[in-house]
Write an enzyme that holds these catalytic residues in place. Structure first.
Site, PDB file in Angstrom:
ATOM      1  N   ASP A 478      12.018  54.998   8.996  1.00 38.28           N
ATOM      2  CA  ASP A 478      10.776  54.506   9.599  1.00 38.28           C
ATOM      3  C   ASP A 478      10.649  54.826  11.089  1.00 38.28           C
ATOM      4  OD1 ASP A 478       9.619  53.403   7.358  1.00 38.28           O
ATOM      5  OD2 ASP A 478      10.559  51.453   7.647  1.00 38.28           O
TER       6      ASP A 478
HETATM    7  O1  CEZ Z   1      12.819  48.789   7.242  1.00 36.12           O
HETATM    8  C1  CEZ Z   1      13.480  49.614   6.296  1.00 36.12           C
HETATM    9  C2  CEZ Z   1      12.401  49.976   5.328  1.00 36.12           C
HETATM   10  O2  CEZ Z   1      11.998  48.825   4.619  1.00 36.12           O
HETATM   11  O3  CEZ Z   1      14.018  50.747   6.939  1.00 36.12           O
HETATM   12  C3  CEZ Z   1      14.430  51.821   6.112  1.00 36.12           C
HETATM   13  C4  CEZ Z   1      13.279  52.270   5.247  1.00 36.12           C
HETATM   14  O4  CEZ Z   1      13.646  53.328   4.399  1.00 36.12           O
HETATM   15  C5  CEZ Z   1      12.812  51.098   4.408  1.00 36.12           C
HETATM   16  O5  CEZ Z   1      11.750  51.491   3.599  1.00 36.12           O
HETATM   17  C6  CEZ Z   1      14.942  52.933   6.998  1.00 36.12           C
HETATM   18  O6  CEZ Z   1      14.097  53.154   8.067  1.00 36.12           O
HETATM   19  O7  CEZ Z   1      10.442  49.770  11.389  1.00 36.12           O
HETATM   20  C7  CEZ Z   1      11.650  49.558  11.692  1.00 36.12           C
HETATM   21  O8  CEZ Z   1      12.148  50.018  12.714  1.00 36.12           O
HETATM   22  C8  CEZ Z   1      12.529  48.699  10.807  1.00 36.12           C
HETATM   23  O9  CEZ Z   1      13.877  48.853  11.126  1.00 36.12           O
HETATM   24  C9  CEZ Z   1      12.411  49.080   9.437  1.00 36.12           C
HETATM   25  O10 CEZ Z   1      12.603  50.442   9.461  1.00 36.12           O
HETATM   26  C10 CEZ Z   1      13.406  48.497   8.444  1.00 36.12           C
HETATM   27  C11 CEZ Z   1      13.667  47.029   8.524  1.00 36.12           C
HETATM   28  O11 CEZ Z   1      15.050  46.836   8.748  1.00 36.12           O
HETATM   29  C12 CEZ Z   1      13.332  46.245   7.284  1.00 36.12           C
HETATM   30  O12 CEZ Z   1      13.508  44.901   7.471  1.00 36.12           O
END
Ligand code: CEZ
Length: 794
Positions: A478
């Site tokens: 993300d």
């Molecule tokens: O969210 C996860 C996502 O739910 O991060 C994963 C992604 O593949 C998943 O779909 C890797 O990025 O936006 C942020 O910076 C957050 O860190 C999110 O990326 C992360 C959270 O830890 C979810 O609670």
């Protein structure tokens, strides 16, 4: 210090200070509660967006569930203060807020309840939390027992925090007729258009008691007085003042005065939750406390049983017995539960990220495949007719795409064949491919096959002249949001993942009688792998991507972010890596990314912003995507290792996902082995002090992948078109293991042993050799005895 109970129903922790953030969680159809061993709690319920009935003391920012949430003195919690009326001494259970060390303390996390037994100053307090199946409410049972040799005069004060409910309107008072406290509020809003939504919210917080209290307090400040939360002034008085809260912060505190003979015990029960109005609360009171069935049981007892049943429905499809009892316990009891939680709650979101929704239901394929099937159809009905998948899947008519789902990502299509393949392996339900589904922008329905074909074509088209997939503002990662926002940057991982998705889809095409399409997709996968090898191989491992300005990153020249795990593991899956590349990249991963707590997502962690990579580089080094042991990514890698037969490497890393078995390791991670967190801190080589620390966040796409590692890899009991292929990959130091596998209505008892006489793996079903290891024509209702002889026995 920590131990599983003999019946494996609970994990126990015997100190509130050893792992101060150790916790368990419970959920139901409406809510989730994350309960920490010291009494702090985070509870959320859906209306339809996540809301609270026990709030923080100040205005809370509304966001999705976060890792490494801090606890603080006025953190929402559930406590029982105990006062000896003669000596005036006080303590509190489970531990907060008074923090008097107990003589004996047990925090026991179960599948459908959480309990504490605390012995302090000759008094035993037992607290037990469970939930009903369908309401936003907690069921608490509290027992007080006199363990001392003398008669004791006590006051006990159950204390449920209510917190800062609203800046518009908040209050609370005791209701004689309800025998409880009701706190009222109005969810703050400003636009008149929102009135329609908020007017039906469950803005009341109630605490109902089955026994009439002697006194109460509803005003937090009045309760605490000058003594503060650790020694509330009101407890110094003989009786609480029976106060109320009028635009003052409410709290729900009751007082019971008890006279206990030696050995005597008193029991109390409470309901704590959210409601819309007093009529509803009165109804809850009669349903749970007043009305009894023929056997004299009230709703409270029945609800607990029903809830236990509800949780037990989330059983997995393997039961294992291996030389590693901690692994057995986790896999048999906790891992399917965590998977089930994801499939049922969608992480308490009304617009789950598309990749999360698909992977969470990949996990559901092992538990309730019918629900997985429905989920895939819902997701596909939101696909665009050009094949693109949206960033999030809308699950409620009032929901909208929020947070990260407003940022365009390019990977969502990749997950379709991958997640579907697990469903098909489990069920053989290829009829799903012929199901007709509309598109978001086209009412005319097409088959699931057409939908996924279009998704694959979308991936094949969303590429640059080199044949590499655009990343736009993110892929699986993300926060990798600035590699390609100008429209040119590409994702190495996504290109590799696309090659793998093509292959998985090719297999599905073959199995559904479409050999020509299968051939085309295999050719496309090969071409993709060629492009990957041409542009992304850095000599010893694969690069992570190429930026808008044509800078290759995730390579040996980089000082930070030199190597990323995702392209390495997925290249084993896609077949991009030949034998030589495989050897090289495995070594690079071991040398640069492996730590005692698992493999890191990247290393070295970034220590400052890299503007052509994005905000991932701004996260604290070693946290989350910036180089933590991000278990989701680690699980992909392990799955890749199993795919190429790297059984020892795979098992070693798989085992590192669980805290323990050594106490040092458990202390460093700070978590009980009842769930896999989304990450353990990484940057092991930069910040060893914090490395290994758990995020305590149990929302993670890791779990279905770990299950796949077990089914497709370690135990090798993966479904196929014809039946089930038995091909275990036990680590070299295991001489035996046994698996009971529920599969398409049949039960297989698989006994795996090393045998000096075997020169290769031999599989026997009912004593007969299966030449290719595939048991065909599996009949529902039948039990099969399968024996596996592995080479290498003594
Ligand atoms: O969210 C996860 C996502 O739910 O991060 C994963 C992604 O593949 C998943 O779909 C890797 O990025 O936006 C942020 O910076 C957050 O860190 C999110 O990326 C992360 C959270 O830890 C979810 O609670």
């Amino acid at each position: 210090m920590i131990r599983a109970t003999a019946d494996q129903e609970y994990y126990e922790l015997t100190s509130p200070t050893l792992l101060p953030k150790a916790s368990g969680f419970l959920w139901n159809e409406k809510m989730m509660i994350h309960m920490n061993c010291r009494g702090y709690a985070v509870a959320q319920f859906m209306q339809p967006e996540p809301a609270k009935y026990s709030h923080a003391p100040n205005l809370e920012a509304k966001t999705f569930m976060q890792p490494e949430q801090p606890y603080y003195a006025h953190h929402p919690g559930r406590f029982v203060y105990v006062k000896d009326e003669e000596s005036g001494e006080i303590f509190s259970a489970p531990y907060e807020p008074v923090r008097v060390p107990a003589d004996d303390y047990t925090f026991a996390v179960g599948k459908s309840d959480i309990l504490w037994t605390v012995k302090c100053k000759g008094i035993q307090i037992e607290m037990r939390l469970t939930l009903p199946k369908a309401e936003a409410m907690e069921l608490w049972a509290v027992k007080v027992k006199n363990l001392s040799g003398e008669r004791r005069k006590l006051s006990i004060y159950p204390y449920f925090t209510v917190g800062y409910m609203s800046w518009m309107n908040q209050s609370g008072e005791y209701h004689e007729e309800l025998q409880g406290i009701v706190c009222s509020s109005i969810t703050p809003y400003q636009k008149y258009q929102e009135y329609d939504k908020i007017k039906d919210f469950n803005d009341k917080t109630f605490l109902l008691a089955d026994r009439k209290p002697d006194a109460w307090e509803v005003n937090q400040e009045a309760f605490e007085g000058e003594g503060g939360i650790t020694s509330p002034s009101a407890i110094g008085q003989e009786e609480l003042a029976k106060g109320d809260a009028l635009y003052e912060t409410p709290a729900a505190v009751l007082q019971y005065r008890v006279d206990l003979n030696p050995g005597a015990e008193e029991a109390y029960r409470f309901l704590f939750g959210a409601a819309n109005n007093e009529g509803q609360i009165a109804q809850i009171r009669s349903d749970y406390f007043l009305n009894k069935n023929a056997s004299g049981e009230d709703g409270f007892v029945l609800a607990g049983r029903e809830y236990d049943q509800y949780i037990r429905e989330g059983r997995g499809c393997i039961e294992i017995a291996t030389p590693d009892p901690d692994l057995d316990n986790f896999v048999n009891h906790w891992l399917p539960r965590q998977m089930y939680y994801h499939g049922q709650t969608n992480r308490l979101s009304t617009d789950p990220q598309t990749r999360n929704f698909l992977q969470d239901h990949m996990g559901m394929s092992y538990i309730k495949p019918q629900l997985a099937r429905e989920a895939f159809l819902i997701a596909l009905s939101q696909q665009k007719s050009n094949g693109a998948m949206p960033d999030g899947i809308i699950l409620h008519k009032d929901a909208e795409l929020k947070y990260i789902n407003q940022v365009p990502h390019t990977d969502h299509c990749v997950w379709l064949p991958i997640c579907l393949s697990t469903y098909l392996d489990e069920t053989n339900d290829y009829s799903l491919l012929e199901e007709k589904v509309p598109y978001a922008d086209q009412a005319e329905a097409e088959t699931v096959y057409e939908h996924i074909h279009k998704a694959m074509q979308w991936l094949a088209g969303d590429r640059d002249e080199r044949g590499l997939n655009y990343i736009n503002q993110g892929d699986w990662c993300d926060p990798m949001n600035m590699v390609g926002y100008k429209g040119k940057g590409v994702s190495g991982w996504l290109t590799i993942a696309t090659a793998y998705a093509f292959q998985v889809w090719a297999d599905i095409c073959d199995n559904s009688g479409r050999p020509e399409a299968a051939q085309d997709y295999r050719a496309a996968a090969e071409e993709t792998n060629e492009a990957v090898n041409r542009y992304l191989w850095d000599g010893d491992w694969y690069a992570r991507g190429i930026t808008d300005d044509n800078v290759v990153f995730g390579i040996s020249k980089d000082r930070e972010g030199r190597i990323f795990i995702n392209p390495q593991g997925w290249s084993l899956l896609s077949g991009a890596a030949d034998e030589e590349k495989k050897e090289k990249l495995l070594r690079a991963v071991t040398e640069q990314l492996e730590t005692p707590y698992g493999v890191e997502k990247l290393a070295p962690s970034y220590t400052s912003m890299r503007e052509d990579v994005g905000r991932v580089t701004q996260k604290h080094p070693g946290s989350a995507e910036n180089g933590a042991v991000y278990n989701h990514a680690a699980a992909f890698y392990i799955y890749g290792l199993y795919a190429v037969g790297e059984r020892d490497n795979a098992y070693r890393l798989l085992r590192k996902m669980l805290p323990g078995p050594s106490l040092d390791d458990i202390e460093q991670r700070g978590q009980l082995p009842i769930f896999i967190p989304n990450y353990y801190r990484g940057a092991y080589r930069q910040f060893p002090r914090t490395a290994g620390r758990s995020s305590h966040l149990f929302n993670t796409g890791t779990v279905p992948w770990v299950y796949r590692c077990l089914i497709d890899g370690l135990f090798g009991v993966q479904g196929t078109k014809e039946g089930i292929r038995v091909s275990p990959q036990l680590p070299g130091h295991w001489n035996e293991a046994a698996v009971t596998r529920e599969f398409r209505g049949a039960t297989l008892h698989v006994d795996i042993r090393r045998d000096a006489a075997a020169s290769q793996t031999e599989v026997y079903a009912e004593g007969e050799l299966l030449p290719d290891g595939v048991l065909r024509d599996v009949q529902p209702g039948k039990t099969y005895r399968v024996q596996v002889k592995l080479p290498g026995g003594a």
